[in-house]
Design an enzyme around this catalytic site. Sequence first.
Site, PDB file in Angstrom:
ATOM      1  N   CYS A 331     -22.908  16.253   9.075  1.00  0.00           N
ATOM      2  CA  CYS A 331     -24.227  16.676   8.592  1.00  0.00           C
ATOM      3  C   CYS A 331     -24.753  15.675   7.549  1.00  0.00           C
ATOM      4  O   CYS A 331     -25.109  14.557   7.896  1.00  0.00           O
ATOM      5  CB  CYS A 331     -24.162  18.097   8.053  1.00  0.00           C
ATOM      6  SG  CYS A 331     -25.793  18.880   7.915  1.00  0.00           S
ATOM      7  N   HIS A 429     -21.287  21.627  12.118  1.00  0.00           N
ATOM      8  CA  HIS A 429     -20.311  22.285  11.256  1.00  0.00           C
ATOM      9  C   HIS A 429     -19.366  23.101  12.145  1.00  0.00           C
ATOM     10  O   HIS A 429     -19.762  23.629  13.181  1.00  0.00           O
ATOM     11  CB  HIS A 429     -21.004  23.221  10.271  1.00  0.00           C
ATOM     12  CG  HIS A 429     -21.870  22.518   9.277  1.00  0.00           C
ATOM     13  ND1 HIS A 429     -21.345  21.756   8.256  1.00  0.00           N
ATOM     14  CD2 HIS A 429     -23.220  22.445   9.159  1.00  0.00           C
ATOM     15  CE1 HIS A 429     -22.340  21.263   7.539  1.00  0.00           C
ATOM     16  NE2 HIS A 429     -23.487  21.661   8.057  1.00  0.00           N
TER      17      HIS A 429
END
Length: 494
Positions: A331, A429
């Site tokens: 991310c 994630h």
Amino acid sequence: MSARVLMVQGCTSDAGKSAMVAALCRWLHRRGVRVAPFKPQNMALNSAVTADGGEIGRAQAVQAQAAGVAARTDFNPVLLKPNSDTGAQVILHGRAVANMDARAYHDYKRVAREAVLASHARLVGEFDAVIVEGAGSPAEINLRQGDIANMGYAEAVDCPVLLIADIDRGGVFAHLVGTLALLSPSERERVCGFVINRFRGDLALLQPGLDWLERETGKPVLGVLPYLHGLHLEAEDALPRAAAIKAGAALRVAVPALPRISNHNDFDALRAHPQVDLRFVGPGETPPPCDLIVLPGTKSTRADLAWLRTHGWDTAIARHLRYGGKLIGICGGLQMLGRAVHDPLGIEGVPGSSDGLGWLDLDTTLEPHKHLRNVAGGLTLEGAPVTGYEIHCGVSSGPALSAPALHLDDGRSDGARSADGQILATYLHGLFDRPEALAALLRWAGLEEVESIDMHALREGGIDRLADAVEQHLDTGLLAQWLGLPAGAQACVP
């Protein structure tokens, strides 16, 4: 018929509120009770994507798992994600509405309160029981005005409160009696009992203190929960306490402990793996020699990118790659690995651009719309299946993305892999949570023979251990009768 509501508040942060709510949800779920977790207001950088496409605190997603229900935004109607020491992104019913400093949010609490009570009304209309988690401590008297996280909520909906304290910190009786002393008379009446958490030792030696506490306060101690060693349960926000170096670990992993690190539960599978020694490396610590560096997610990509440089990580990463080490960016970590991060609208702070670390040929622009998705697909490494979620407002573009890290089931590709095979980056994630993906990534990082672990099974086992502890160590008769289950003990009412 409305659900019975029970609130768990703590004398301190990290007293065990999240775990207690998860334990009670699983204990009730085992008995066929339709139960929902609820946290009116949460401040955390670990978050999850819900079934209804919003964002809530990660702890509430775990509590939903314990309750046997899909996570939804009503379980955590107000989420605050700190982006500085004095400000946070405010998320209401799963959607980001604004960045506010503490004073602005204090004025906004009227709107937040309406969101909290709307979610409460929906949950009590649908479920048999609602187990509520407070935030921080109800004795934070500077935050009492307009409170929606602790006693302000409890008073508004007229529910009883269990007060939990962590004896492992020391001073447990002072914590409990001092907290009561700082409450108003009506709030003290609302506290129906105490739970002491994380006890290790001979309970007989503690008993005189428990007897004194009941005499002094007139309130029952529902029980003493033991310290559960090796418990696998996702932390609400704080980084895990440093663990001892694993003897015989074959793979060393280093993760910079960024000031605004988010979703560090991404690393739970690595921390739990018997062959992996994972270290969060904080300020003042020299980046250690290792086999794999992982740049984690962050709420403030540009600020944490500057922090990396200040603490020598740019030099350490260059040296690591020069000697053949592997590097993953997740991310915000993906964004940092590119050429530049642009924030023209000031999404994370002052508008502007920052040079990236330059290891991947891509650029990222931060945009107002946050991408929230639960996704599944496969790694381009070995085709290993992977599941996870996206939470980001950055849009990345550039030639590096033509060699993706993942192919997703919705037809998209995600992330990048470097031509030399040393760098992998993704927006996903939960990258390590599937056993197959974890094994493929560890082999790529240099581990030849990989033991298999299943994080879902470990989390389920952790939740069941908590529920077993409730069954064995708390006065479940008192809890059960108040919650409408068959029991012969006195009810706990405000």
